[in-house]
Design an enzyme around this catalytic site. Structure first.
Site, PDB file in Angstrom:
ATOM      1  NE  ARG A 635      -3.737   0.508   2.570  1.00  0.00           N
ATOM      2  CZ  ARG A 635      -4.255   0.111   3.520  1.00  0.00           C
ATOM      3  NH1 ARG A 635      -3.718   0.083   4.885  1.00  0.00           N
ATOM      4  NH2 ARG A 635      -5.427  -0.645   3.414  1.00  0.00           N
ATOM      5  N   PRO A 639      -0.398   8.447  -1.741  1.00  0.00           N
ATOM      6  CG  PRO A 639      -2.239   7.440  -2.584  1.00  0.00           C
ATOM      7  CD  PRO A 639      -1.560   8.194  -1.301  1.00  0.00           C
ATOM      8  CB  THR A 641       4.784  11.681  -0.886  1.00  0.00           C
ATOM      9  OG1 THR A 641       4.120  10.621   0.001  1.00  0.00           O
ATOM     10  CG2 THR A 641       4.065  13.131  -0.587  1.00  0.00           C
ATOM     11  CD  GLU A 712      16.516   2.162  -1.592  1.00  0.00           C
ATOM     12  OE1 GLU A 712      16.090   2.631  -0.426  1.00  0.00           O
ATOM     13  OE2 GLU A 712      17.626   2.384  -1.915  1.00  0.00           O
TER      14      GLU A 712
END
Lengths: 751, 184
Positions: A635, A639, A641, A712
């Site tokens: 989750r 959203p 950021t 990442e």
């Protein structure tokens, strides 16, 4: 109304919803205080003098002229810098540093940019002017090792083989030898600079007659720096405070302390005045961390149907002469594809560079370039669609651990991104797709990043003025940690995000994790949630106790909603509950740590990138025109950021693929391009259309928030998707990064 | 090997000469004594306590220190403070007016056009300058070209572009409204 006490976060109202950054206005008005712009009374300025050679000895320093310059207070160097202790440099004990050698420890020069002196003056301009007048005389030696890739180090037998960094399953050599289809290729990736916008910066202040040290540092890990400084200055941990409220990003090079901070704190103690040191960009690039160059050999063996039966991944990466850094390129490889026979090995080669350190998606991003390019080569050899090849070797459980995945949606990523990209319209012929003078290439790659958690503590206060306060000693490096902590508190209390204050980045706060490895979200939020619940429990105790607004009511029967307690008939705000008892606040403590789940499941995020490149062969120009990606990260707590993180990773991946290369002079190992103009990174004009989809499959086996982390993964897989698209466009296989215009020109001329 | 005689913590260099400079900073007149070699960026950050203007390279290569000088976007790291005599200098601290964020700041917040926030003041100063620059086209390609002196290592470029174009629309609406209010 739902009772938030029983919330399982399965159907959250604030978590998972678009929430503007709560620190946004500070950053947008210039009021966010980054380390370099802080000041305290009586502060001095430090400016390091850096070695202009990479290999030799410092013979002498000529300081008279510099010491006579306006405002100069002192100059520190090997002969007069205080004798300090090294940090034990232990990850497990939380005192890891980036470079264990202390500043000015000896007069040997191990790398270009190593500090040989620190000029201290009353103003920055004075310190810089005087530093430029320090004359250092060196005895330079020949034989400097400039790069793993300088042509002198072609053998895979060089460097130190790390026995404990490898893994083997099955009989990979025999399986490879007997494979019907073999790929055997070598891949090189140049050293990269993090080039975070804010250079390393320290403001060190000794208080209470030098018994206490307060350090502001642009840091991704304040507790690691505190613990290391305690050992280096031989102080109790509680007598050191490290603070990092705003960080001009780090991408890994601010995880662990560098010698400049020791130089600053040591000089400040000697002079009895606070001292600020902001590294100049050139020194930040020579001695403030880099992603080491890598050389990887990838061997894939498959049957005619494309099923992998051998994967052998051998890597060598660079380290320095003054510390030991391992960039584990093969760490994702054992878990990526289903294959019974696999070997991964890792070597390191020490050379005359500043010590490398983790850079965004360390190791795995390099390994995935080699693996996912090799997979494309295999698809070509099999005349198979590269998406189909990946699905055919899909790992339905973790082939390394044998454990089931907690949640893996890579197949959905591949299908969804391919659909949005228009992969079905791809003509697989080399150079078969054109638009005017441009050749269009389509390429794709899968990607992955591990999901991890660390121990964490947090504190939450419910206050009589109706506001809430949450504190944790982790950091917000620009990923949005401040905001997701506030969202968490809002979710569990029903109080508006605007009424929640969040404090991060101080060692006086409950112990928080490094901001790194995409672990901060999954680490921090469960501890914050536990602290909220503890605070609510304290509030219910107050409310139901003698004289409380719910006196005599069973505390467990009270429900929480919209910042109030309710017994089903009456409702009282948190503030009313507190005021009735004349309390300023109640406190909650929370902690969390990874648990038994790691024995039951394997946790990884996965994704897929599809890239369109456009090549103008007449001028050997490559541009990335489009990137379409789907990411399975569990989750997304916030959203926008989270998507911003993935988009930023894609941008950095374009840099890795086409631009970024630290250029070390092969004659003397000096860093040639230690500036922002000659070390090329993507700018606005380089940015393609980017379409990122975040799949929404919360990973509740990992934590109650369902978040696996997102920092990442966007970077992993971009460079191979680009190189694979370049192959489709040109028929040339680019196995060395970055793919520069020079490489394209050379191929064009010879081809 | 080292000559210890040159090391003395109490020793101080010669006093620094200064020059007087007068300019307008964020609409306020200002008079300063500065070193002749003091760079505008360092004077803003260290002498005046205006830390919003960032230092990313000190070489005019990254754009983080972008300010307006007489309405033009300029790198504060490439100007001596004394060069500002008689000029109007605006920094990010001067963008918001009467407590209300500038439309560019509002759109940067709404579009999440930043991450770490360190390049952001420079991005916004370049953006506000280009929105007032008739030479720069309004299409995405022109904006990206004009913004390419401002590096964002977090890579929030997509959202920055969206924010600039959103601010352009807001500013145009505001101008239309003002024109409408001006008619009887």
């Amino acid at each position: 109304m739902n009772d938030l006490t029983q919330s399982t976060l399965a159907q959250p109202k604030v978590v998972g919803q678009r929430t503007p950054r709560i620190d946004g206005e500070f950053k947008l008005t210039g009021r966010a205080g980054y380390t370099g712009e802080l000041s305290v009374e009586g502060m001095l300025y430090g400016y390091p003098v850096a070695a202009s050679i990479a290999h030799g000895t410092l013979e002498r320093l000529e300081l008279d002229e510099a010491l006579a310059m306006p405002g100069v207070v002192d100059i520190f160097h090997h002969a007069n810098f205080p004798r300090l202790h090294r940090s034990p440099n232990s990850m497990g004990h939380g005192d890891q540093v980036s470079e264990v050698r202390l500043p000015f420890e000896d007069e040997r020069i191990y790398y270009h940019g190593q500090y040989v002196a620190l000029v201290v003056a009353e103003s920055f301009a004075q310190a810089r002017a005087a530093a430029q007048r320090v004359v250092a005389r060196y005895r330079q030696e020949t034989g400097a090792i400039s790069s793993l890739l300088d042509g002198a180090h072609d053998s895979h037998t060089e460097g130190e083989l790390l026995e404990d960094s490898g893994t083997t399953r099955g009989d990979p050599e025999a399986a490879f030898a007997g494979a019907a289809v073999q790929i055997d290729a070598v891949y090189h990736i140049a050293a990269e600079s993090h080039l975070q916008m804010e250079m390393h910066a320290t403001l060190a202040e000794w208080r209470d007659d030098g018994s206490r040290l307060v350090v502001h540092e642009s840091s991704q890990g304040v507790f690691y720096q505190r613990n290391a400084m305690a050992r280096i200055f031989d102080l109790a941990q509680e007598n050191i405070e490290v603070i990092s409220h705003y960080i001009g990003s780090g991408f890994g090079n601010k995880l662990f302390m560098w010698p400049h901070a020791v130089a600053a704190a040591g000089a400040a103690r000697e002079l009895g005045r606070p001292l600020k040191l902001v590294l100049p960009r050139a020194q930040d690039m020579t001695g403030g961390g880099n992603r080491p160059a890598s050389r990887q050999r990838l061997r894939l063996g498959a049957d005619r149907d494309g099923r992998l039966n051998a994967v052998i991944h051998d890597s060598t990466t660079e380290t320095s002469l003054v510390d030991r850094y391992v960039d584990a390129c093969g760490s994702a490889t054992p878990s990526f594809y289903a294959c019974d026979n696999l070997a991964v090995s890792q070597r390191i080669l020490a050379l005359n560079h500043g010590t490398p350190c983790p850079m965004r998606a360390p190791g795995e991003v390099s390994g995935i370039f080699a693996l996912e390019t090799a997979m494309d080569e295999l698809a070509v050899a099999l005349a198979m669609d590269p998406v189909e090849l990946r699905l055919r070797n899909y790992a339905h459980e973790d082939p390394e651990s044998g454990l089931p995945w907690s949640s893996k949606q890579l197949d959905k990523c591949l299908h969804s991104a391919a659909e949005r990209f228009g992969w079905a319209q791809r003509d697989p012929g080399i150079g078969a797709m054109r638009d005017g003078d441009e050749i269009i290439g389509y390429g794709m790659a899968a990607c992955t990043w591990f999901a991890g958690r660390q121990p964490c503590q947090a504190r939450v206060e419910l206050r009589a003025d109706g506001t809430l306060f949450a504190a944790c000693g982790t950091q917000d490096i620009g990923t949005g940690t401040y905001t997701i902590v506030a969202q968490t508190v809002a979710e569990l209390t029903g109080v508006a995000v605007a009424d929640i204050e969040v404090k991060l980045g101080e060692t006086s706060l409950p112990t928080g994790p490094l901001s790194g490895g995409s672990m901060a979200t999954a680490t921090t939020l469960p501890a914050v949630a536990a602290a909220v619940r503890d605070a609510l429990s304290a509030l219910k105790e107050v409310a139901t106790g003698h004289g409380g607004v719910f006196a005599g009511v069973d505390a467990d029967s009270l429900t929480v909603a919209e910042g109030a307690l309710s017994d089903g008939e009456r409702s009282h705000s948190f503030a009313e509950v507190l005021e009735a008892m004349r309390l300023s606040s109640v406190n909650g403590q929370g902690s969390s740590a990874p648990g038994e789940e790691k024995k039951q499941y394997s946790f990884r995020s996965f994704g897929a990138h599809f890239v369109e490149v456009r090549v103008d062969p007449s001028i050997s120009r490559v541009r990335v025109a489009r990137v379409v990606s789907s990411m399975d990260i569990g989750r997304a707590i916030n959203p926008p950021t989270a998507r911003n993180q993935v988009e930023g990773g894609i941008v950095m991946g374009i840099g890795m693929g086409l631009f970024e290369k630290l250029d070390y002079d092969p004659r003397d190992a000096r860093l040639i391009n230690a500036n922002v103009a000659d070390y090329i990174v993507p700018v606005h004009a380089d940015i393609p259309e980017i379409d990122v989809e975040l799949l929404d499959y919360p990973d509740f086996k990992f934590n109650e928030f369902g978040a696996r982390g997102v920092g990442e993964i966007g970077l992993t897989g971009i460079a191979p998707a680009i190189s694979n698209a370049l192959y489709h466009a040109t028929g040339k296989r680019y196995r060395d990064l970055p793919v520069t215009i020079e490489a394209l020109l050379a191929d064009h001329a010879s081809g | 090997m080292m000559d210890d005689s040159v090391h003395s913590p109490t020793r101080r260099g010669t006093p620094a000469p200064t020059l007087n400079v007068n300019f307008t900073l964020n609409q306020q007149p200002i008079s300063l004594e500065v070193a002749p070699n003091a760079v505008l960026l360092d004077v803003l950050r260290e002498q005046l306590g205006l830390g919003g203007t960032k230092k990313g390279c000190d070489h005019g290569q990254c754009g983080a220190c972008t300010v307006h000088v007489d309405g033009q976007a300029m790198n504060a790291c490439l100007r001596l403070a004394v060069m500002c005599e008689g000029q109007h200098v605006t920094t990010v601290e001067g963008l918001a007016r009467e407590g209300e964020l500038h439309p560019v700041q509002q759109s940067f917040l709404a579009c999440d056009a930043f991450q770490c926030g360190y390049c952001t003041p420079g991005q916004m100063m370049s953006a506000t300058a280009l929105l007032n620059d008739a030479r720069i086209g309004s299409d995405d390609a022109a904006v990206k070209e004009a913004m390419s002196g401002n590096i964002c290592r977090c890579g929030a470029y997509k959202n920055i572009l969206t924010a600039i174009q959103q601010a352009r629309a807001t500013l145009a609406d505001d101008a239309t409204r003002r024109a409408g209010e001006g008619t009887p």
